[in-house]
Design a protein around this motif. Sequence first.
Motif, mmCIF file in Angstrom:
data_model
loop_
_atom_site.group_PDB
_atom_site.id
_atom_site.type_symbol
_atom_site.label_atom_id
_atom_site.label_comp_id
_atom_site.label_asym_id
_atom_site.label_seq_id
_atom_site.Cartn_x
_atom_site.Cartn_y
_atom_site.Cartn_z
ATOM 1 N N UNK A 163 0.856 -1.184 0.000
ATOM 2 C CA UNK A 163 0.000 0.000 0.000
ATOM 3 C C UNK A 163 0.890 1.232 0.000
ATOM 4 N N UNK A 164 0.648 2.141 -0.945
ATOM 5 C CA UNK A 164 1.384 3.392 -1.079
ATOM 6 C C UNK A 164 0.393 4.536 -1.099
ATOM 7 N N UNK A 165 0.669 5.616 -0.378
ATOM 8 C CA UNK A 165 -0.317 6.689 -0.254
ATOM 9 C C UNK A 165 0.369 8.058 -0.187
ATOM 10 N N UNK A 166 -0.436 9.091 -0.476
ATOM 11 C CA UNK A 166 0.039 10.473 -0.371
ATOM 12 C C UNK A 166 -1.158 11.389 -0.232
ATOM 13 N N UNK A 167 -1.033 12.432 0.583
ATOM 14 C CA UNK A 167 -2.129 13.385 0.762
ATOM 15 C C UNK A 167 -1.789 14.383 1.846
ATOM 16 N N UNK A 168 -2.820 14.793 2.597
ATOM 17 C CA UNK A 168 -2.646 15.739 3.695
ATOM 18 C C UNK A 168 -3.557 15.324 4.838
ATOM 19 N N UNK A 169 -3.460 16.036 5.948
ATOM 20 C CA UNK A 169 -4.261 15.752 7.127
ATOM 21 C C UNK A 169 -4.829 17.064 7.645
ATOM 22 N N UNK A 170 -6.094 17.073 7.973
ATOM 23 C CA UNK A 170 -6.740 18.236 8.556
ATOM 24 C C UNK A 170 -6.915 17.979 10.055
ATOM 25 N N UNK A 171 -6.282 18.822 10.877
ATOM 26 C CA UNK A 171 -6.190 18.591 12.313
ATOM 27 C C UNK A 171 -6.932 19.694 13.060
ATOM 28 N N UNK A 172 -7.713 19.309 14.065
ATOM 29 C CA UNK A 172 -8.400 20.257 14.933
ATOM 30 C C UNK A 172 -7.394 20.800 15.945
ATOM 31 N N UNK A 173 -7.097 22.127 15.952
ATOM 32 C CA UNK A 173 -6.118 22.672 16.906
ATOM 33 C C UNK A 173 -6.514 22.475 18.362
ATOM 34 N N UNK A 174 -7.810 22.215 18.633
ATOM 35 C CA UNK A 174 -8.265 22.083 20.026
ATOM 36 C C UNK A 174 -7.583 20.942 20.755
ATOM 37 N N UNK A 175 -7.090 19.946 20.022
ATOM 38 C CA UNK A 175 -6.462 18.807 20.701
ATOM 39 C C UNK A 175 -5.109 19.166 21.298
ATOM 40 N N UNK A 176 -4.545 20.331 20.896
ATOM 41 C CA UNK A 176 -3.223 20.714 21.374
ATOM 42 C C UNK A 176 -3.254 21.874 22.353
ATOM 43 N N UNK A 177 -4.410 22.496 22.564
ATOM 44 C CA UNK A 177 -4.504 23.701 23.387
ATOM 45 C C UNK A 177 -5.256 23.389 24.668
ATOM 46 N N UNK A 178 -4.645 23.593 25.828
ATOM 47 C CA UNK A 178 -5.387 23.384 27.074
ATOM 48 C C UNK A 178 -6.454 24.447 27.249
ATOM 49 N N UNK A 179 -7.551 24.153 27.961
ATOM 50 C CA UNK A 179 -8.619 25.138 28.158
ATOM 51 C C UNK A 179 -8.101 26.405 28.828
ATOM 52 N N UNK A 180 -8.549 27.552 28.304
ATOM 53 C CA UNK A 180 -8.182 28.829 28.897
ATOM 54 C C UNK A 180 -6.759 29.262 28.643
ATOM 55 N N UNK A 181 -6.090 28.670 27.654
ATOM 56 C CA UNK A 181 -4.692 29.005 27.404
ATOM 57 C C UNK A 181 -4.527 30.390 26.786
#
Length: 342
Positions: A134-152
């Motif tokens: 299997x060979x693949x290529x593309x991009x990924x769309x990431x939600x920034x909320x997973x990296x930011x603590x609440x109230x940062x």
Amino acid sequence: MLTTGNDYILTDTTHGSFQLSELGVNLTKELTDNLRIGAQAFAQNLGMGGNFNLRADWYYLDYRPRDWFGLRFGRLQIPFGLYNEFNDIDAARTPVLLPQSVYPLQGRSFLFAQTGFELYGFARSASAGALEYRLYMGTIFVDPAILIPPGAGVELKLNVRYVAGGRLFWETPLERLRLGVSVLAIQLDVTAFGDGMSIGIRNRSLLAMGSAEYTTGPLILSAEYALWHADQKSVLPPSNFIKTSERAYVMATYRLTPWLQPALYYGLFFPDIDHRDGGSAFRQDDVSFTLRFDVNGHWSIKAEGHYMSGTAGLVTPLSISPPPDNPKDHWGVFLLKTTGYF
């Protein structure tokens, strides 16, 4: 999930947390003998990046004119190692948590699926076994909320310029033994600003893993070893670091009865192979034992315990959250999970 000494994956797990829930519905349809479509809607409650926001987890258009050649387009699950594609299928595995040294839940947004295309195929030889590629290529769309603590008070922008890679599995002439190698390359640009600061980061990472799995009757033995190499440059303030992490595990699962499956694994994680002797913050050993009870064909209950030594897995590499204060070097993780499926 309940932990002793340290919060793990989620916040406040030392007091018990129910923020580990997921719901998925998928449909597939064969339009012709060679053409198939499929999609999955998925919602998850997993700390900051969950809250049951419904999204398209994967979807594809699959054209396969030959066994040795097929082509997919869409948002496609990334073939990495033995079990990455089972991250969202609890019924297809025994452990609640796959070995976190290799399949971290915090990295699911980056490692589970990519939007682009894939070439794949399968060929068998009477004397040499079979090969699957299997060979693949593309991009990924990431939600920034997973990296930011609440109230940062920080605004974050993420741009995955590309993700590319492949996986090759060999079903050896030795019956029930298969060996594989997986490679994934990704470039991620991060911009963060707020509270009078601005940060620009470019991260190029190369992930490589070797896999082995042997099945004999009700017993499955598996092992994987991985090196994850990161080259990260910061524009403001100027800085640069290159680091390679080492990850591995060995696992055994056994179908004791039609309704009971135990699993045992040992996982090892070094976030920086140049600092293997740097103390508990630079190492994590994970010994896990699971009991899976299949109540019927549509309902399972799992009980799982982990003994952890070291604290390397407490900090998500891409998170801007600070490391925990005074972490415990030896601690435990306990999970109870129930799943319905049809």
